[in-house]
Design an enzyme around this catalytic site. Structure first.
Site, PDB file in Angstrom:
ATOM      1  N   GLU A 227       0.835  -1.210   0.000  1.00 57.32           N
ATOM      2  CA  GLU A 227       0.000   0.000   0.000  1.00 57.32           C
ATOM      3  C   GLU A 227       0.874   1.267   0.000  1.00 57.32           C
ATOM      4  O   GLU A 227       0.627   2.211   0.754  1.00 57.32           O
ATOM      5  CB  GLU A 227      -0.955  -0.012   1.201  1.00 57.32           C
ATOM      6  CG  GLU A 227      -2.018  -1.105   1.085  1.00 57.32           C
ATOM      7  CD  GLU A 227      -3.084  -1.021   2.164  1.00 57.32           C
ATOM      8  OE1 GLU A 227      -4.230  -1.354   1.869  1.00 57.32           O
ATOM      9  OE2 GLU A 227      -2.762  -0.617   3.301  1.00 57.32           O
TER      10      GLU A 227
ATOM     11  N   GLU B 114      -6.541  -7.792  -0.466  1.00 62.20           N
ATOM     12  CA  GLU B 114      -7.027  -7.764   0.917  1.00 62.20           C
ATOM     13  C   GLU B 114      -8.522  -7.518   0.885  1.00 62.20           C
ATOM     14  O   GLU B 114      -8.974  -6.378   0.780  1.00 62.20           O
ATOM     15  CB  GLU B 114      -6.324  -6.682   1.740  1.00 62.20           C
ATOM     16  CG  GLU B 114      -4.869  -6.957   2.019  1.00 62.20           C
ATOM     17  CD  GLU B 114      -4.250  -5.946   2.982  1.00 62.20           C
ATOM     18  OE1 GLU B 114      -5.029  -5.207   3.636  1.00 62.20           O
ATOM     19  OE2 GLU B 114      -3.022  -5.881   3.065  1.00 62.20           O
TER      20      GLU B 114
END
Length: 582
Positions: free
Chosen positions: A158, A234
């Site tokens: 991320e 995710e």
């Protein structure tokens, strides 16, 4: 040619379209003797892949160290995945977030002046390369094209939510490739245009992280990834908890419907989490978006398998959804029986303030050092003051909690969450003692890597206090305190106190230690650190894995930092993670 590849619209395994149905299972949050059980339950839910992060700071607690023993045996974990007939995804960071202390980055990195974190800076890149080569030395022979289980390796984590340094990202990818990685590489970012742009790399598959509105999020991802398979790396099926907050849950039907929508769109998925496990030891992280919020010990995450590995209603609902898109085994795992209930009196208290030398090494300092300078997570600082009237004790910032005593009497507590900076010392003469606690390093955002302790000069009134004695509390040695301390008092004194109790176990099965009658502290069973507890909740039990117990006599040690209302250990029948609303 590798048997696993990225096609125009699908992953390809042996030349045929392959949908990844993965679940997140962090080996470092589960006792290794329980890995096979959790992996088998993933298979029975219909998954074909297990994903894990790799925590740099756990493997490398000091420069030049790379520990793969016990719960850090990544090779054993990957081989157990292969033995179950499943595939694996490895996400080594170097940054992992994961609600893990410092996002997985070692604290020692930040003691080097000029160290650039998560950007292209020579000292940081040298450390990253050493770490990644150590990890990939394990992963390289276990890739799918060598007959192993590993399908994908992730670059960073991320990154688009943190920075915009394409040179850094490209260099991390090159390190991974040059270490012998031949399977496809991926990145992951939240499906926001700016984050996908900053966190992605040409030639590396972009994936997303989200838990709802699949069609919308996949469309955003497709704008940045015109070809290749779509994947939610995710799929958030629950959430984590902070001390003093509620226990977060998501509705079973709602989460199952979101998973159904994602799979109906043809995407691959990694369910985050399949099984959250536990932040054993002092490994939980924290958030600070204006208010510091430390993460609890349990990483239950309201996942399909609960903290103890038992199937939940969400497990069965997800299994039903997956069965519409892929074969699911006929066997359904059962939940374990209720845990044994027993109690044991805590005794033999050892008080920190009575003899600090028994708890660890001491050092002398003109000005108070940070916890980082001492390589400590808990320390006692002492100096003498001689002023004839009450005065204000003040610091620039508290990271994260400080217990203040004068001649053994409690004065008060300075708490980072409350933005405390000062308290009144009622008189000006005596021995001033301050116990300083690191409650978990920030794991997300710009405050990663900040030093711990009392930051800035410590003042009494307008005078800076000097002449400090620092006692590092060796937490690993707390269970052995009684070997070095003579007779203990019948009743505890004031301040941090270690207690112990013996208890009998018929067979080594999971137990659950209730902490509702205690204050704030840390607990060990047979030398294994279960983690932190705090009466603030929401968590009301500490999970005791069966493999750390033994038939017959076992020992519990508790370090109480605050006040213990009832010096008795109660083992209860199951998890108690607290109220979902406050």
């Amino acid at each position: 040619m590798s048997p696993f590849a990225i096609g125009e619209s699908d992953f390809l395994l042996d030349g045929r379209p392959f949908r990844i149905l993965s679940g997140a299972l962090h080996y470092f949050r589960v006792h290794p003797d329980s890995w096979a059980d959790r992996i088998e339950k993933a298979r029975l839910m219909g998954l074909n892949t297990i994903e894990t992060y790799v925590p740099w700071n756990a493997h490398s607690p000091a420069p030049g160290v790379f520990d793969t023993s016990g719960m850090l045996d990544l090779e054993r974990f990957l081989r157990e995945i292969a033995d179950a007939g499943l595939y694996a995804i490895v996400r080594p960071g170097p940054y992992i977030c994961a609600e893990w202390d410092n996002g997985g980055l070692p604290a020692w990195l930040f003691r080097e002046p000029g160290m650039g974190v998560r950007r292209y800076e020579p000292k940081f890149m040298a450390a990253v390369e050493e770490y990644l080569r150590n990890v990939l030395r394990i992963v390289e022979p276990l890739q799918v094209d060598r007959g192993g289980p590993v399908l994908l390796v992730q670059v960073e984590n991320e990154y688009g939510a943190f920075g915009d340094d394409p040179t850094y990202l490209k260099s991390v990818a090159e390190i991974i490739r040059n270490a012998g990685t031949t399977v496809p590489l991926v990145t992951v970012d939240q499906p926001v245009d700016a984050m996908l742009a900053a966190g992605g790399l040409d030639g590396v598959l972009r994936t997303g992280s989200f838990g709802s509105r699949a069609d919308e999020r996949l469309a955003t991802l497709r704008r940045h990834q015109p070809t290749g398979p779509l994947m939610c790396m995710e799929f958030w099926d629950g959430w984590f908890d902070h001390w003093g907050g509620p226990h977060h849950t998501t509705g079973v039907a709602e989460a199952a419907a979101e998973l159904d929508a994602l799979l109906a769109a043809g995407a691959s998925v990694n369910i985050y989490m399949l099984h959250g496990g536990t932040n054993f030891g002092l490994t939980s992280g924290a958030n600070d978006k204006g208010v510091y919020r430390p993460t609890i010990t349990s990483y239950d995450y309201d996942a399909p398998l609960d903290e103890a590995g038992n199937p939940t209603a969400k497990f069965h609902a997800f299994r039903d959804v997956i069965s519409r898109y892929a074969p699911v085994p006929d066997v359904v795992p059962a939940s374990g029986p209720a845990a044994p209930e027993t109690s044991a009196a805590l005794g033999s208290p050892i008080q920190l303030l009575a003899d600090p030398s028994a708890w660890g090494t001491a050092s002398q300092h003109d000005v108070m050092p940070t916890l980082d300078e001492l390589d400590a997570q808990l320390a006692l600082f002492a100096t003498s003051i001689d002023i004839d009237h009450p005065m204000l004790l003040s610091v620039d910032e508290v990271r994260d909690r400080a217990y203040v005593f004068l001649d053994g009497d409690p004065v008060g507590v300075l708490d980072r969450e409350r933005h405390d900076r000062a308290l009144m010392v009622p008189r000006g003469r005596g021995r001033l003692e301050i116990v300083v606690e690191d409650q978990g390093r920030v794991n997300y955002g710009q405050r990663i890597g900040e030093p711990k302790g009392l930051i800035g000069p410590v003042h009494l009134g307008t005078t800076e206090l000097t002449g400090w004695t620092a006692h590092v509390i060796d937490l690993a040695a707390v269970p052995g305190l009684w070997d070095s301390v003579g007779r203990t008092p019948d009743a505890p004194g004031v301040g941090p106190t270690a207690w112990r109790a013996g208890f009998e176990v018929a067979e080594p099965v999971d137990h659950f230690l209730s902490t509702v009658a205690w204050g704030k502290g840390i607990a060990w069973v047979n030398g294994f650190c279960l983690g932190r507890y705090w009466r603030r909740g929401p968590q009301e039990t500490l999970y005791v894995p069966g493999p750390v117990l033994r038939a017959g006599r076992n020992e519990l040690v508790v370090l109480e930092l605050d006040v213990m209302a009832e010096p008795v250990a109660h083992f209860v029948s199951g998890l108690s993670l607290g109220p979902t609303e406050l």
